[in-house]
Scaffold this active site. Structure first.
Site, PDB file in Angstrom:
ATOM      1  N   ALA A   1       0.872  -1.167   0.000  1.00 33.23           N
ATOM      2  CA  ALA A   1       0.000   0.000   0.000  1.00 33.23           C
ATOM      3  C   ALA A   1       0.917   1.228   0.000  1.00 33.23           C
ATOM      4  O   ALA A   1       2.091   1.132   0.376  1.00 33.23           O
ATOM      5  CB  ALA A   1      -0.883  -0.014   1.226  1.00 33.23           C
TER       6      ALA A   1
ATOM      7  N   GLY B   1       0.680  -4.956   1.109  1.00 31.34           N
ATOM      8  CA  GLY B   1      -0.615  -4.989   0.422  1.00 31.34           C
ATOM      9  C   GLY B   1      -0.522  -5.606  -0.971  1.00 31.34           C
ATOM     10  O   GLY B   1      -1.516  -6.118  -1.488  1.00 31.34           O
TER      11      GLY B   1
ATOM     12  N   GLU C   1      -0.757  -9.244  -0.341  1.00 27.91           N
ATOM     13  CA  GLU C   1      -2.142  -9.514   0.065  1.00 27.91           C
ATOM     14  C   GLU C   1      -3.093  -9.461  -1.134  1.00 27.91           C
ATOM     15  O   GLU C   1      -4.015 -10.263  -1.235  1.00 27.91           O
ATOM     16  CB  GLU C   1      -2.557  -8.516   1.151  1.00 27.91           C
ATOM     17  CG  GLU C   1      -1.825  -8.769   2.458  1.00 27.91           C
ATOM     18  CD  GLU C   1      -2.026  -7.657   3.469  1.00 27.91           C
ATOM     19  OE1 GLU C   1      -1.725  -6.487   3.125  1.00 27.91           O
ATOM     20  OE2 GLU C   1      -2.476  -7.938   4.579  1.00 27.91           O
TER      21      GLU C   1
ATOM     22  N   GLU D   1       5.583  -5.242   6.734  1.00 29.38           N
ATOM     23  CA  GLU D   1       4.954  -4.146   7.490  1.00 29.38           C
ATOM     24  C   GLU D   1       5.576  -3.982   8.871  1.00 29.38           C
ATOM     25  O   GLU D   1       5.573  -2.896   9.442  1.00 29.38           O
ATOM     26  CB  GLU D   1       3.439  -4.390   7.643  1.00 29.38           C
ATOM     27  CG  GLU D   1       2.649  -4.308   6.347  1.00 29.38           C
ATOM     28  CD  GLU D   1       2.528  -5.652   5.638  1.00 29.38           C
ATOM     29  OE1 GLU D   1       3.353  -6.562   5.893  1.00 29.38           O
ATOM     30  OE2 GLU D   1       1.600  -5.798   4.818  1.00 29.38           O
TER      31      GLU D   1
END
Ligand code: DAK
Length: 258
Positions: free
Chosen positions: A65, A109, A112, A132
């Site tokens: 992200a 992300g 994911e 992360e």
């Protein structure tokens, strides 16, 4: 329609969505998520699209992200915005086959997003990670749930707690990735596979996806029961008749989605 963060390619009934923010290694920002969901929603209702591939560039699928977009937010802002929740549901409940084609980095992300897809194909340059922890946070869109289901608790803990990357070969051994192709054949190979899937009956495809996802998300006994019911229901389709007759008659089936 032109998109700011995506490039779309049509290969017969296969749609290839290429994430395209090279300046930030395809970091997933709000714009990209919104555009991705718009394309998926349109594809759901478009009978000319039967399989969708999400891919990036040779060097990066998505490096996570967008940290720059999240950096200054506090927990209440994240909570109120409910960032990524609706989008997660749109992507993970997409009914047609969704393939992730991963070259280069699939981190945070990005990893994911790949795991929300039905199949992950990787090129030999792929690197998967949930780093992360290095940002003082943790995975928040399924990484702690989907990774252990796929690679087991020990490796998932290792990935999340150390933030290390897994290369394509390790990811294939661990079951995160279905097949690995050399970068020079990528994505031609995955488009070929997607085309093969696109020739199958959509009724079978959706029933299989729902059943496997049920087993993935619920307990096994309930999953087996769900699968059995789905299996029974497919016997009301013309495609079941056609598929089985074609087998017996030693010919290629002609599916019509009925
Ligand atoms: N976000 C924003 N920009 C990024 C980025 C990212 N994730 N990754 C790379 N960039 C930018 C860099 O800042 C740099 O920009 P400029 O400095 O040129 O302006 C440019 O892309 C090139 O990156 P590097 O110079 O760093 O390139 P290198 O080849 O040296 O290194 C790298 C590549 C992938 C190892 C490195 O860029 C890196 O470590 N990137 C960050 C990887 C990462 O930590 N990913 C996880 C992000 S956190 C949730 C929603 C979402 C999420 C969680 C919860 N909820 C709704 C609950 C997700 C969180 C994440 O994914």
């Amino acid at each position: 329609m032109a998109y700011e963060t995506l490039i779309l390619e049509h290969h017969e009934t296969v749609m290839l969505i290429r994430l395209n923010r090279p300046e930030s290694l395809n970091a997933i920002n709000n714009k990209m998520l919104t555009e991705l969901c718009t394309v998926l929603k349109k594809s759901s209702n478009d009978s000319n699209v039967r399989v969708v591939i999400i891919t990036g560039s040779e060097k990066f699928f998505a490096a996570g992200a967008d940290i720059k977009e999240m950096e200054k937010k506090n927990s209440n802002e994240m909570y109120l915005e409910d960032y990524f929740t609706e989008e997660h549901n749109i992507i993970s409940s997409f009914r047609k086959p969704l393939i992730a084609g991963v070259s280069g980095y699939a981190l945070g992300g990005g990893c994911e997003l790949a795991m929300m897809c039905d199949i992950i194909f990787a090129s030999d340059t792929a690197k998967f990670g949930q780093p992360e922890i290095n940002l003082g946070v943790m995975a928040g869109i399924g990484g702690t749930q989907r990774l252990p289901k796929t690679v087991g608790k020990s490796k998932a803990m290792d990935m999340h707690l150390t933030g290390r990357y897994m290369d394509a070969q390790e990811a294939e051994r661990a079951g995160l990735v279905s097949r690995v192709f050399s970068e020079k054949d990528f994505p031609v190979k995955i488009i070929e596979i997607a085309k093969k899937i696109s020739e199958k009956s959509m009724s079978s495809i959706i029933a299989i996806k729902e059943s496997i996802n049920f087993s993935y998300e619920a307990n096994l006994a309930a999953g087996i029961n769900f699968e059995r019911r789905k299996f029974h229901s497919l016997f009301s389709t013309e495609d079941q008749k056609e598929g089985m007759s074609a087998f017996v008659e030693k010919r290629t089936p002609k599916f019509t989605d009925r």
